[in-house]
Design a protein around this motif. Structure first.
Motif, PDB file in Angstrom:
ATOM      1  N   GLN A 102       0.822  -1.202   0.000  1.00 22.90           N
ATOM      2  CA  GLN A 102       0.000   0.000   0.000  1.00 22.90           C
ATOM      3  C   GLN A 102       0.862   1.260   0.000  1.00 22.90           C
ATOM      4  N   MET A 103       1.992   1.218   0.694  1.00 23.05           N
ATOM      5  CA  MET A 103       2.905   2.367   0.702  1.00 23.05           C
ATOM      6  C   MET A 103       3.477   2.600  -0.693  1.00 23.05           C
ATOM      7  N   ALA A 104       3.835   1.525  -1.377  1.00 28.99           N
ATOM      8  CA  ALA A 104       4.372   1.652  -2.730  1.00 28.99           C
ATOM      9  C   ALA A 104       3.307   2.204  -3.681  1.00 28.99           C
ATOM     10  N   LYS A 105       2.073   1.735  -3.530  1.00 29.43           N
ATOM     11  CA  LYS A 105       0.983   2.238  -4.369  1.00 29.43           C
ATOM     12  C   LYS A 105       0.754   3.725  -4.127  1.00 29.43           C
ATOM     13  N   LEU A 106       0.769   4.140  -2.860  1.00 29.44           N
ATOM     14  CA  LEU A 106       0.585   5.553  -2.543  1.00 29.44           C
ATOM     15  C   LEU A 106       1.720   6.376  -3.160  1.00 29.44           C
ATOM     16  N   ASP A 107       2.928   5.889  -3.046  1.00 30.10           N
ATOM     17  CA  ASP A 107       4.080   6.580  -3.624  1.00 30.10           C
ATOM     18  C   ASP A 107       3.894   6.772  -5.130  1.00 30.10           C
ATOM     19  N   MET A 108       3.476   5.721  -5.816  1.00 29.75           N
ATOM     20  CA  MET A 108       3.258   5.809  -7.260  1.00 29.75           C
ATOM     21  C   MET A 108       2.107   6.760  -7.592  1.00 29.75           C
ATOM     22  N   GLU A 109       1.044   6.711  -6.804  1.00 29.42           N
ATOM     23  CA  GLU A 109      -0.105   7.581  -7.062  1.00 29.42           C
ATOM     24  C   GLU A 109       0.241   9.052  -6.843  1.00 29.42           C
ATOM     25  N   ILE A 110       1.084   9.335  -5.865  1.00 28.17           N
ATOM     26  CA  ILE A 110       1.534  10.713  -5.662  1.00 28.17           C
ATOM     27  C   ILE A 110       2.353  11.163  -6.876  1.00 28.17           C
ATOM     28  N   GLY A 111       3.241  10.281  -7.337  1.00 24.63           N
ATOM     29  CA  GLY A 111       4.028  10.598  -8.526  1.00 24.63           C
ATOM     30  C   GLY A 111       3.158  10.834  -9.747  1.00 24.63           C
ATOM     31  N   ASP A 112       2.135   9.992  -9.923  1.00 28.89           N
ATOM     32  CA  ASP A 112       1.202  10.161 -11.046  1.00 28.89           C
ATOM     33  C   ASP A 112       0.455  11.486 -10.951  1.00 28.89           C
ATOM     34  N   LEU A 113       0.028  11.839  -9.749  1.00 29.00           N
ATOM     35  CA  LEU A 113      -0.705  13.087  -9.552  1.00 29.00           C
ATOM     36  C   LEU A 113       0.176  14.291  -9.908  1.00 29.00           C
ATOM     37  N   ILE A 114       1.410  14.248  -9.496  1.00 31.39           N
ATOM     38  CA  ILE A 114       2.343  15.341  -9.816  1.00 31.39           C
ATOM     39  C   ILE A 114       2.542  15.435 -11.327  1.00 31.39           C
ATOM     40  N   LEU A 115       2.727  14.288 -11.978  1.00 28.87           N
ATOM     41  CA  LEU A 115       2.889  14.283 -13.442  1.00 28.87           C
ATOM     42  C   LEU A 115       1.655  14.824 -14.149  1.00 28.87           C
ATOM     43  N   GLU A 116       0.481  14.432 -13.686  1.00 32.53           N
ATOM     44  CA  GLU A 116      -0.765  14.906 -14.287  1.00 32.53           C
ATOM     45  C   GLU A 116      -0.842  16.438 -14.230  1.00 32.53           C
ATOM     46  N   HIS A 117      -0.460  16.994 -13.088  1.00 33.31           N
ATOM     47  CA  HIS A 117      -0.527  18.447 -12.948  1.00 33.31           C
ATOM     48  C   HIS A 117       0.524  19.142 -13.806  1.00 33.31           C
ATOM     49  N   HIS A 118       1.659  18.508 -14.005  1.00 36.57           N
ATOM     50  CA  HIS A 118       2.675  19.095 -14.880  1.00 36.57           C
ATOM     51  C   HIS A 118       2.215  19.079 -16.332  1.00 36.57           C
TER      52      HIS A 118
END
Length: 121
Positions: A102-118
């Motif tokens: 779950q920690m790894a999934k959260l880490d990836m989802e945070i990264g995806d969210l940042i990329l989406e905003h960029h």
């Protein structure tokens, strides 16, 4: 007649059995967390990670805070992974593995969210 003063024999074995070993056992018992306390801590961490994953998209976007969270998550992941490596209890290992996933999934989802905003800007 000179009375001899009674000198007790220094009985190392008696001291070891009656003082040192009980103290050592007491220290181990009170310094180490119980398995129940460990399981409770893992459950709380898992609940927090899952809860954060559920609301991640609804949060106001702040890249600095998300990056800080991501770095802290990476550091904590490493610490939890080390605990997994030294733990031999099957149930605890399963719980830790679920938390790490779950920690790894959260880490990836945070990264995806940042990329989406960029890409959106």
């Amino acid at each position: 007649m000179i009375s001899m003063m009674y000198m007790p024999v220094f009985d190392v074995e008696h001291i070891q059995n009656t003082i040192v070993q009980p103290l050592s056992a007491y220290e181990k018992k009170h310094d180490a967390s119980s398995l129940k306390e460990i399981h409770d801590s893992i459950r709380i961490a898992l609940m927090m990670v899952n809860g954060f994953r559920e609301i991640l998209d609804d949060l106001n976007f702040n890249e600095d805070k998300l990056r800080t969270l991501q770095f802290n998550l990476d550091d904590n992941y490493d610490v939890v992974e080390k605990v997994l490596q030294v733990n031999s209890d099957f149930i605890t290992r399963e719980m830790i593995e679920k938390l790490l996933t779950q920690m790894a999934k959260l880490d990836m989802e945070i990264g995806d969210l940042i990329l989406e905003h960029h890409h959106a800007s």
